[in-house]
Scaffold this motif. Structure first.
Motif, mmCIF file in Angstrom:
data_model
loop_
_atom_site.group_PDB
_atom_site.id
_atom_site.type_symbol
_atom_site.label_atom_id
_atom_site.label_comp_id
_atom_site.label_asym_id
_atom_site.label_seq_id
_atom_site.Cartn_x
_atom_site.Cartn_y
_atom_site.Cartn_z
ATOM 1 N N ASP A 23 0.645 -1.072 0.050
ATOM 2 C CA ASP A 23 -0.185 -0.072 0.034
ATOM 3 C C ASP A 23 0.819 1.284 -0.148
ATOM 4 O O ASP A 23 0.493 2.200 -0.583
ATOM 5 C CB ASP A 23 -0.875 0.152 1.335
ATOM 6 C CG ASP A 23 -1.984 -1.054 1.189
ATOM 7 O OD1 ASP A 23 -2.395 -1.538 0.085
ATOM 8 O OD2 ASP A 23 -2.347 -1.635 2.200
ATOM 9 N N VAL A 24 1.986 1.243 0.906
ATOM 10 C CA VAL A 24 2.951 2.431 0.781
ATOM 11 C C VAL A 24 3.389 2.605 -0.563
ATOM 12 O O VAL A 24 3.705 3.651 -0.874
ATOM 13 C CB VAL A 24 3.837 2.241 1.848
ATOM 14 C CG1 VAL A 24 5.062 3.121 1.849
ATOM 15 C CG2 VAL A 24 3.264 1.984 3.262
ATOM 16 N N ILE A 25 3.886 1.464 -1.157
ATOM 17 C CA ILE A 25 4.516 1.469 -2.604
ATOM 18 C C ILE A 25 3.668 2.153 -3.358
ATOM 19 O O ILE A 25 4.080 3.162 -4.149
ATOM 20 C CB ILE A 25 5.070 0.128 -2.892
ATOM 21 C CG1 ILE A 25 6.169 -0.257 -2.037
ATOM 22 C CG2 ILE A 25 5.545 0.245 -4.680
ATOM 23 C CD1 ILE A 25 6.646 -1.923 -2.156
ATOM 24 N N GLU A 26 2.181 1.819 -3.430
ATOM 25 C CA GLU A 26 1.389 2.255 -4.484
ATOM 26 C C GLU A 26 1.158 3.754 -4.240
ATOM 27 O O GLU A 26 0.874 4.444 -5.063
ATOM 28 C CB GLU A 26 0.027 1.474 -4.352
ATOM 29 C CG GLU A 26 -0.960 2.044 -5.364
ATOM 30 C CD GLU A 26 -2.149 1.127 -5.363
ATOM 31 O OE1 GLU A 26 -3.372 1.401 -5.876
ATOM 32 O OE2 GLU A 26 -2.075 -0.015 -4.952
ATOM 33 N N LEU A 27 1.039 4.018 -2.733
ATOM 34 C CA LEU A 27 0.879 5.684 -2.465
ATOM 35 C C LEU A 27 1.789 6.261 -3.115
ATOM 36 O O LEU A 27 1.642 7.483 -3.575
ATOM 37 C CB LEU A 27 0.788 5.612 -0.958
ATOM 38 C CG LEU A 27 0.515 7.042 -0.317
ATOM 39 C CD1 LEU A 27 -0.747 7.435 -0.804
ATOM 40 C CD2 LEU A 27 0.845 7.056 1.318
ATOM 41 N N ILE A 28 3.341 6.028 -2.927
ATOM 42 C CA ILE A 28 4.175 6.710 -3.371
ATOM 43 C C ILE A 28 4.265 6.865 -4.993
ATOM 44 O O ILE A 28 4.461 7.884 -5.503
ATOM 45 C CB ILE A 28 5.666 6.208 -2.765
ATOM 46 C CG1 ILE A 28 5.943 6.539 -1.359
ATOM 47 C CG2 ILE A 28 6.853 6.700 -3.890
ATOM 48 C CD1 ILE A 28 6.953 5.838 -0.584
ATOM 49 N N ASP A 29 4.050 5.808 -5.450
ATOM 50 C CA ASP A 29 3.794 5.664 -7.148
ATOM 51 C C ASP A 29 2.917 6.729 -7.447
ATOM 52 O O ASP A 29 3.112 7.047 -8.602
ATOM 53 C CB ASP A 29 3.520 4.211 -7.500
ATOM 54 C CG ASP A 29 4.741 3.472 -7.271
ATOM 55 O OD1 ASP A 29 6.106 3.951 -7.245
ATOM 56 O OD2 ASP A 29 4.630 2.246 -7.201
ATOM 57 N N GLN A 30 1.661 6.902 -6.948
ATOM 58 C CA GLN A 30 0.735 7.722 -7.139
ATOM 59 C C GLN A 30 0.803 9.172 -6.898
ATOM 60 O O GLN A 30 0.120 10.158 -7.496
ATOM 61 C CB GLN A 30 -0.764 7.181 -6.591
ATOM 62 C CG GLN A 30 -1.151 5.904 -7.269
ATOM 63 C CD GLN A 30 -1.293 5.852 -8.638
ATOM 64 O OE1 GLN A 30 -1.729 6.795 -9.286
ATOM 65 N NE2 GLN A 30 -0.734 4.891 -9.318
ATOM 66 N N LEU A 31 1.770 9.382 -6.026
ATOM 67 C CA LEU A 31 2.111 10.972 -5.566
ATOM 68 C C LEU A 31 2.499 11.801 -6.867
ATOM 69 O O LEU A 31 1.909 12.918 -6.712
ATOM 70 C CB LEU A 31 3.155 10.891 -4.549
ATOM 71 C CG LEU A 31 3.378 12.195 -3.724
ATOM 72 C CD1 LEU A 31 2.013 12.551 -2.985
ATOM 73 C CD2 LEU A 31 4.506 12.078 -2.610
ATOM 74 N N ALA A 32 3.309 11.313 -7.247
ATOM 75 C CA ALA A 32 3.795 12.397 -8.878
ATOM 76 C C ALA A 32 2.448 12.711 -9.546
ATOM 77 O O ALA A 32 2.239 13.957 -9.845
ATOM 78 C CB ALA A 32 4.968 11.841 -9.494
ATOM 79 N N PRO A 33 1.916 11.779 -9.917
ATOM 80 C CA PRO A 33 0.567 12.053 -11.174
ATOM 81 C C PRO A 33 -0.293 13.009 -10.378
ATOM 82 O O PRO A 33 -0.918 13.967 -11.035
ATOM 83 C CB PRO A 33 0.285 10.867 -11.318
ATOM 84 C CG PRO A 33 1.294 9.726 -11.145
ATOM 85 C CD PRO A 33 1.996 10.257 -10.150
ATOM 86 N N VAL A 34 -0.469 12.743 -9.145
ATOM 87 C CA VAL A 34 -1.525 13.595 -8.251
ATOM 88 C C VAL A 34 -0.968 15.064 -8.076
ATOM 89 O O VAL A 34 -1.541 16.111 -8.319
ATOM 90 C CB VAL A 34 -1.844 13.061 -6.839
ATOM 91 C CG1 VAL A 34 -2.426 14.125 -6.032
ATOM 92 C CG2 VAL A 34 -2.727 11.795 -6.792
ATOM 93 N N ALA A 37 -1.169 16.770 -11.617
ATOM 94 C CA ALA A 37 -2.715 17.122 -11.922
ATOM 95 C C ALA A 37 -3.049 18.484 -11.029
ATOM 96 O O ALA A 37 -3.679 19.236 -11.657
ATOM 97 C CB ALA A 37 -3.519 15.873 -11.518
ATOM 98 N N GLY A 38 -2.513 18.577 -9.867
ATOM 99 C CA GLY A 38 -2.836 19.555 -9.174
ATOM 100 C C GLY A 38 -2.038 20.854 -9.536
ATOM 101 O O GLY A 38 -2.836 22.158 -9.556
ATOM 102 N N LEU A 39 -0.960 20.805 -10.096
ATOM 103 C CA LEU A 39 -0.278 21.914 -10.576
ATOM 104 C C LEU A 39 -0.823 22.477 -11.794
ATOM 105 O O LEU A 39 -0.956 23.491 -12.252
ATOM 106 C CB LEU A 39 1.379 21.669 -10.952
ATOM 107 C CG LEU A 39 2.134 21.264 -9.538
ATOM 108 C CD1 LEU A 39 3.643 20.942 -10.009
ATOM 109 C CD2 LEU A 39 2.192 22.559 -8.740
#
Length: 90
Positions: A23-34, A37-39
């Protein structure tokens, strides 16, 4: 700190009953795209207690070719700016 060390550090901080290492690995992998998108949407992302990431427009300018010395046009661009919050490194 590399990605593996970050994952291990976060797994040590998080209650294992609530979040697995995968779950932590998936969270870190999804951080950059999020963040991207916010930027794109707001031009600014706040990571509470860590940093503010914002978009800065860099205007076009005239530079010089280092080999020939000729002037060249450098196009404008947008870049992400990372600013640590006050007290982050203290």
């Amino acid at each position: 700190m590399n990605k593996a060390e970050l994952i291990d550090a976060l797994c040590g901080q998080v209650n294992p009953a609530h979040m697995r290492k995968s779950d932590v690995i998936e969270l870190i992998d999804q951080l950059a795209p999020v963040i991207q998108a916010g930027l794109a949407k707001d031009g600014r992302v706040t990571l509470p207690g860590v940093a503010i990431i914002s978009v800065k427009d860099v205007p076009a300018r005239t530079g010089r070719n280092p080999k020939t010395g000729e002037p060249i046009e450098i196009p404008g661009k947008r870049k992400a700016v990372f600013k640590a919050v006050k007290g982050f490194l203290a």
